[in-house]
Design an enzyme around this catalytic site. Structure first.
Site, PDB file in Angstrom:
ATOM      1  N   ASP A 161     -48.854 -10.422  34.908  1.00 52.37           N
ATOM      2  CA  ASP A 161     -49.935 -11.386  34.680  1.00 52.37           C
ATOM      3  C   ASP A 161     -51.039 -11.093  33.761  1.00 52.37           C
ATOM      4  O   ASP A 161     -51.514 -10.111  33.641  1.00 52.37           O
ATOM      5  CB  ASP A 161     -50.593 -11.568  36.088  1.00 52.37           C
ATOM      6  CG  ASP A 161     -51.369 -12.733  36.275  1.00 52.37           C
ATOM      7  OD1 ASP A 161     -51.094 -13.812  35.790  1.00 52.37           O
ATOM      8  OD2 ASP A 161     -52.071 -12.886  37.126  1.00 52.37           O
ATOM      9  N   TYR A 185     -54.524 -11.906  31.589  1.00 51.80           N
ATOM     10  CA  TYR A 185     -56.194 -12.411  31.660  1.00 51.80           C
ATOM     11  C   TYR A 185     -56.693 -13.069  30.629  1.00 51.80           C
ATOM     12  O   TYR A 185     -57.512 -12.546  29.827  1.00 51.80           O
ATOM     13  CB  TYR A 185     -56.697 -10.966  31.924  1.00 51.80           C
ATOM     14  CG  TYR A 185     -58.193 -10.882  32.676  1.00 51.80           C
ATOM     15  CD1 TYR A 185     -58.523 -11.892  33.703  1.00 51.80           C
ATOM     16  CD2 TYR A 185     -59.021  -9.935  32.103  1.00 51.80           C
ATOM     17  CE1 TYR A 185     -59.960 -11.600  34.063  1.00 51.80           C
ATOM     18  CE2 TYR A 185     -60.313  -9.791  32.541  1.00 51.80           C
ATOM     19  CZ  TYR A 185     -60.864 -10.537  33.663  1.00 51.80           C
ATOM     20  OH  TYR A 185     -62.093 -10.427  34.091  1.00 51.80           O
ATOM     21  N   HIS A 234     -62.719 -17.374  32.420  1.00 49.96           N
ATOM     22  CA  HIS A 234     -62.614 -16.838  33.521  1.00 49.96           C
ATOM     23  C   HIS A 234     -63.103 -15.230  33.463  1.00 49.96           C
ATOM     24  O   HIS A 234     -63.934 -14.937  34.436  1.00 49.96           O
ATOM     25  CB  HIS A 234     -61.184 -16.955  33.841  1.00 49.96           C
ATOM     26  CG  HIS A 234     -60.721 -16.024  35.085  1.00 49.96           C
ATOM     27  ND1 HIS A 234     -61.083 -16.239  36.333  1.00 49.96           N
ATOM     28  CD2 HIS A 234     -59.976 -14.901  35.266  1.00 49.96           C
ATOM     29  CE1 HIS A 234     -60.752 -15.478  37.385  1.00 49.96           C
ATOM     30  NE2 HIS A 234     -59.988 -14.707  36.431  1.00 49.96           N
ATOM     31  N   GLU A 278     -55.382 -18.554  42.178  1.00 47.67           N
ATOM     32  CA  GLU A 278     -55.629 -18.577  40.593  1.00 47.67           C
ATOM     33  C   GLU A 278     -54.694 -19.418  40.064  1.00 47.67           C
ATOM     34  O   GLU A 278     -53.405 -19.391  39.984  1.00 47.67           O
ATOM     35  CB  GLU A 278     -55.391 -17.173  40.053  1.00 47.67           C
ATOM     36  CG  GLU A 278     -56.665 -16.057  40.591  1.00 47.67           C
ATOM     37  CD  GLU A 278     -56.454 -14.782  39.623  1.00 47.67           C
ATOM     38  OE1 GLU A 278     -57.386 -13.966  39.832  1.00 47.67           O
ATOM     39  OE2 GLU A 278     -55.518 -14.423  39.139  1.00 47.67           O
ATOM     40  N   ASP A 306     -51.404 -17.679  41.751  1.00 43.99           N
ATOM     41  CA  ASP A 306     -51.519 -16.075  41.775  1.00 43.99           C
ATOM     42  C   ASP A 306     -52.557 -15.782  43.023  1.00 43.99           C
ATOM     43  O   ASP A 306     -53.686 -15.626  42.768  1.00 43.99           O
ATOM     44  CB  ASP A 306     -52.032 -15.334  40.780  1.00 43.99           C
ATOM     45  CG  ASP A 306     -51.993 -13.742  40.716  1.00 43.99           C
ATOM     46  OD1 ASP A 306     -51.292 -13.338  41.704  1.00 43.99           O
ATOM     47  OD2 ASP A 306     -52.821 -12.927  40.183  1.00 43.99           O
ATOM     48  N   GLN A 335     -58.638  -6.385  46.602  1.00 42.32           N
ATOM     49  CA  GLN A 335     -58.640  -6.075  45.311  1.00 42.32           C
ATOM     50  C   GLN A 335     -59.856  -5.320  44.876  1.00 42.32           C
ATOM     51  O   GLN A 335     -59.744  -4.299  44.031  1.00 42.32           O
ATOM     52  CB  GLN A 335     -58.689  -7.525  44.487  1.00 42.32           C
ATOM     53  CG  GLN A 335     -58.536  -7.304  43.090  1.00 42.32           C
ATOM     54  CD  GLN A 335     -58.561  -8.462  42.334  1.00 42.32           C
ATOM     55  OE1 GLN A 335     -58.552  -9.514  42.921  1.00 42.32           O
ATOM     56  NE2 GLN A 335     -58.567  -8.549  40.869  1.00 42.32           N
ATOM     57  N   TYR A 365     -59.073  -1.889  42.827  1.00 46.86           N
ATOM     58  CA  TYR A 365     -58.356  -1.957  41.529  1.00 46.86           C
ATOM     59  C   TYR A 365     -59.312  -0.889  40.486  1.00 46.86           C
ATOM     60  O   TYR A 365     -58.612  -0.785  39.395  1.00 46.86           O
ATOM     61  CB  TYR A 365     -59.142  -3.373  41.129  1.00 46.86           C
ATOM     62  CG  TYR A 365     -60.516  -3.528  40.528  1.00 46.86           C
ATOM     63  CD1 TYR A 365     -60.662  -3.717  39.227  1.00 46.86           C
ATOM     64  CD2 TYR A 365     -61.564  -3.558  41.446  1.00 46.86           C
ATOM     65  CE1 TYR A 365     -62.079  -3.608  38.880  1.00 46.86           C
ATOM     66  CE2 TYR A 365     -62.613  -3.909  41.054  1.00 46.86           C
ATOM     67  CZ  TYR A 365     -63.018  -3.686  39.659  1.00 46.86           C
ATOM     68  OH  TYR A 365     -64.332  -4.001  39.311  1.00 46.86           O
ATOM     69  N   LYS A 367     -52.814  -8.616  45.125  1.00 43.11           N
ATOM     70  CA  LYS A 367     -52.291  -9.567  44.471  1.00 43.11           C
ATOM     71  C   LYS A 367     -50.646  -9.610  44.844  1.00 43.11           C
ATOM     72  O   LYS A 367     -50.064 -10.734  44.866  1.00 43.11           O
ATOM     73  CB  LYS A 367     -52.248  -9.330  43.124  1.00 43.11           C
ATOM     74  CG  LYS A 367     -53.556  -9.228  42.344  1.00 43.11           C
ATOM     75  CD  LYS A 367     -54.005 -10.715  41.980  1.00 43.11           C
ATOM     76  CE  LYS A 367     -55.288 -10.603  41.215  1.00 43.11           C
ATOM     77  NZ  LYS A 367     -55.486 -12.116  40.700  1.00 43.11           N
ATOM     78  N   THR A 426     -55.967 -16.632  35.541  1.00 38.74           N
ATOM     79  CA  THR A 426     -56.430 -17.800  35.821  1.00 38.74           C
ATOM     80  C   THR A 426     -57.147 -18.601  34.583  1.00 38.74           C
ATOM     81  O   THR A 426     -57.594 -18.206  33.796  1.00 38.74           O
ATOM     82  CB  THR A 426     -58.085 -17.406  36.478  1.00 38.74           C
ATOM     83  OG1 THR A 426     -57.486 -16.660  37.626  1.00 38.74           O
ATOM     84  CG2 THR A 426     -58.518 -18.764  37.115  1.00 38.74           C
TER      85      THR A 426
END
Length: 403
Positions: free
Chosen positions: A114, A116, A121, A188, A222, A229, A233, A242, A333
């Site tokens: 995934d 970014y 976003h 997302e 997502d 998170q 993270y 996730k 997203t």
């Protein structure tokens, strides 16, 4: 024996007309799943339409993987044959009404990454989480498409219920971490890209070659547990927040069906490194709608996404990492510059501080019983629209959740 035939027609404004013809997997009661295309509100069995011998034996498989593995030239050939066949009378046995079939996960997902890739976003989250920084983007953001490696086994088809995840979280008022169901469950809205044929280890896919490897696109949600998170993270990124579920639409829209949706990406400054450089970085003019309990709360524009699908795939493999048939990579997203274009509720409600009204009720994050439906369309030839179907999911309570 006379074979019954039928001639199908679809309205001129159908988002599933001859310019689309997405691929999916369907079944009817008592029969195993098989490949099909969608033509209007008809589901057409590919094996019964095109034959099941030789190369077409892939149209008896329960996923699209065997067909995808045949490669780009074969995809082009089948699409042309399919468009020609649907202009003529076809075997009636190949045709089913959309509401009479069950749709399945179209691809056996091999690996999942995934990205970014939306600047809006990323900047919104930077302002939320690093308000002291003058630049909301991290220093590397405009130099490479940032991503994390997700969990392919938790990707499910539209219509699958999503159980609220549980995990560790530590709020600002918690002295120590606590365990329990997520209280900040989010979505997302993303576009996912399916890899039809991969690359051997040590042989990266260039930006110019990416289109030969990308089979098509799907809608992708997502699901994200923001409180889980936030605690986990740093320093290695998303994991349990996730990995519990992601939802995809059941129809894979072939990349050629999106030719009319090609647009330039936003201007990429500073200049990217040579392996990411393209004469014309191409994005897609795909318009999303996010429905929360039946009400449209956001319309994210994919055209605003900074990094192109080709750049994402090139970066994914530039270190020599192999990809395989069935790999899926998603955009991250999709958000635009306006509030009603934000593709995640952490942005839409500004971290929960600005609640929104949804079907007469106040919401920040998802409640048990809430249903999210992602839909999207893109420009097609002659003023038509290309449809993606929907990615639908409803939140179920965690077994320990008393709310």
């Amino acid at each position: 024996m006379t074979t019954l035939t039928t001639r199908l027609s679809v309205p001129a404004d159908s988002p599933f007309g001859p310019a689309n013809l997405p691929y999916g997997i369907y079944s009817v009661p008592g029969q195993p799943p098989r490949p099909a295309t969608r033509y209007g509100d008809h589901v057409v069995d590919l094996g019964l339409l095109l034959g099941e011998q030789g190369e077409n034996a892939v149209f008896t498989e329960p996923t699209l993987n065997a067909f995808m593995a045949q490669g780009h030239d074969r995809w082009t050939e089948v699409r042309a044959v399919l468009q020609a066949a649907l202009r003529e009378e076809i075997a009636a046995a190949a045709v089913h009404d959309l509401d009479a079939v069950t749709l399945h996960l179209p691809v056996e997902v091999a690996d999942y990454v995934d990205f970014y890739a939306s600047e809006h976003h990323a900047a919104n989250l930077g302002r939320l989480f690093r308000p002291q920084n003058p630049d909301p983007l991290t220093p590397n953001w405009k130099h490479l498409p940032i991503s994390y490696h997700g969990r392919s086994a938790s990707i499910v088809v539209s219509g699958t219920d999503i159980v609220r995840p549980a995990g560790q979280r530590k709020g600002p008022d918690d002295a120590v971490p606590v365990f329990g169901p997520s209280a900040r469950l989010d979505i997302e809205a993303e576009l996912g890209f399916v890899v039809g044929t991969g690359n051997p280890m040590g042989e990266p896919i260039s930006v110019e070659e990416a289109e030969q490897h990308i089979f098509g696109a799907v809608l992708f949600n997502d699901w994200s547990a923001r409180d889980i998170q936030a605690w986990e993270y740093i320093p290695l990124g998303p994991n349990l927040g996730k990995s519990f579920a992601s939802t995809v639409s059941p129809w894979v829209v072939p990349l050629p069906a999106l030719d009319g949706a090609r647009v330039d990406t936003p201007v990429q400054e500073p200049a990217v490194l040579p392996y990411l450089a393209m004469d014309r970085p191409w994005g897609l003019d795909v318009d999303f709608e996010v429905r929360w309990n039946g009400e449209v709360v956001s319309r994210p524009p994919y055209a605003a996404v900074y990094w192109s699908p080709a750049q994402m795939l090139a970066h994914l493999t530039v270190n020599g990492a192999p990809t395989r048939t069935g790999d899926l990579f998603a955009s991250g997203t999709v958000s635009g510059p306006e509030k009603d274009q934000r593709g995640a509720f952490i942005e839409l409600t500004w971290g929960g501080t600005e609640p929104v009204m949804v079907a007469g009720a106040t919401r920040t994050f998802l409640h048990n019983g809430d249903e999210i439906v992602l839909t999207a369309t893109a420009p097609g030839p002659g003023g038509t629209r290309i449809g993606f179907g929907e990615a639908r999911g409803r939140i179920l309570a965690h077994p320990s959740d008393g709310r």
